[in-house]
Enzyme design. Structure first.
Site, short mmCIF file in Angstrom:
data_model
loop_
_atom_site.label_atom_id
_atom_site.label_comp_id
_atom_site.label_asym_id
_atom_site.label_seq_id
_atom_site.Cartn_x
_atom_site.Cartn_y
_atom_site.Cartn_z
N CYS A 186 9.50 37.71 -3.46
CA CYS A 186 8.89 36.31 -3.51
C CYS A 186 8.87 36.00 -1.96
O CYS A 186 8.68 37.05 -0.96
CB CYS A 186 9.99 35.42 -3.75
N CYS A 206 11.31 36.24 0.91
CA CYS A 206 11.86 37.76 1.16
C CYS A 206 10.99 38.57 1.89
O CYS A 206 11.30 39.10 2.83
CB CYS A 206 11.88 38.37 -0.37
#
Length: 79
Positions: free
Chosen positions: A10, A13
């Site tokens: 994501c 991240c």
């Protein structure tokens, strides 16, 4: 030094991995940043919320985006 960023890929991240790379480069530190996306590996390492960040096998952050000050504090505590 090994910095592992755990998460599904994501934005938080990816931003955490980028932050770690930038931190190492800015300070002239040698190290490797690895993104871990495998759910079984995450579970085995005790990651329940992402992103999570491990430095040399030690979990230093879980459930929020990594910031430069998080890394600076970790290094300061190790000095």
């Amino acid at each position: 030094m090994l910095i592992e960023v755990f998460g599904p890929g994501c934005m938080k991240c990816n931003a955490s991995a980028d932050c770690a790379r930038e931190f190492l480069t800015a300070r002239g530190l040698e190290g490797e940043v690895v993104k871990v996306t495998d759910l079984e590996t995450m579970t085995a390492r005790g990651v329940f919320r992402t992103p999570a960040v491990f430095i040399d096998g030690e979990k230093v952050l879980e459930g929020r985006k990594l910031r430069e000050k998080d890394l600076a504090a970790w290094f300061e505590n190790r000095a």
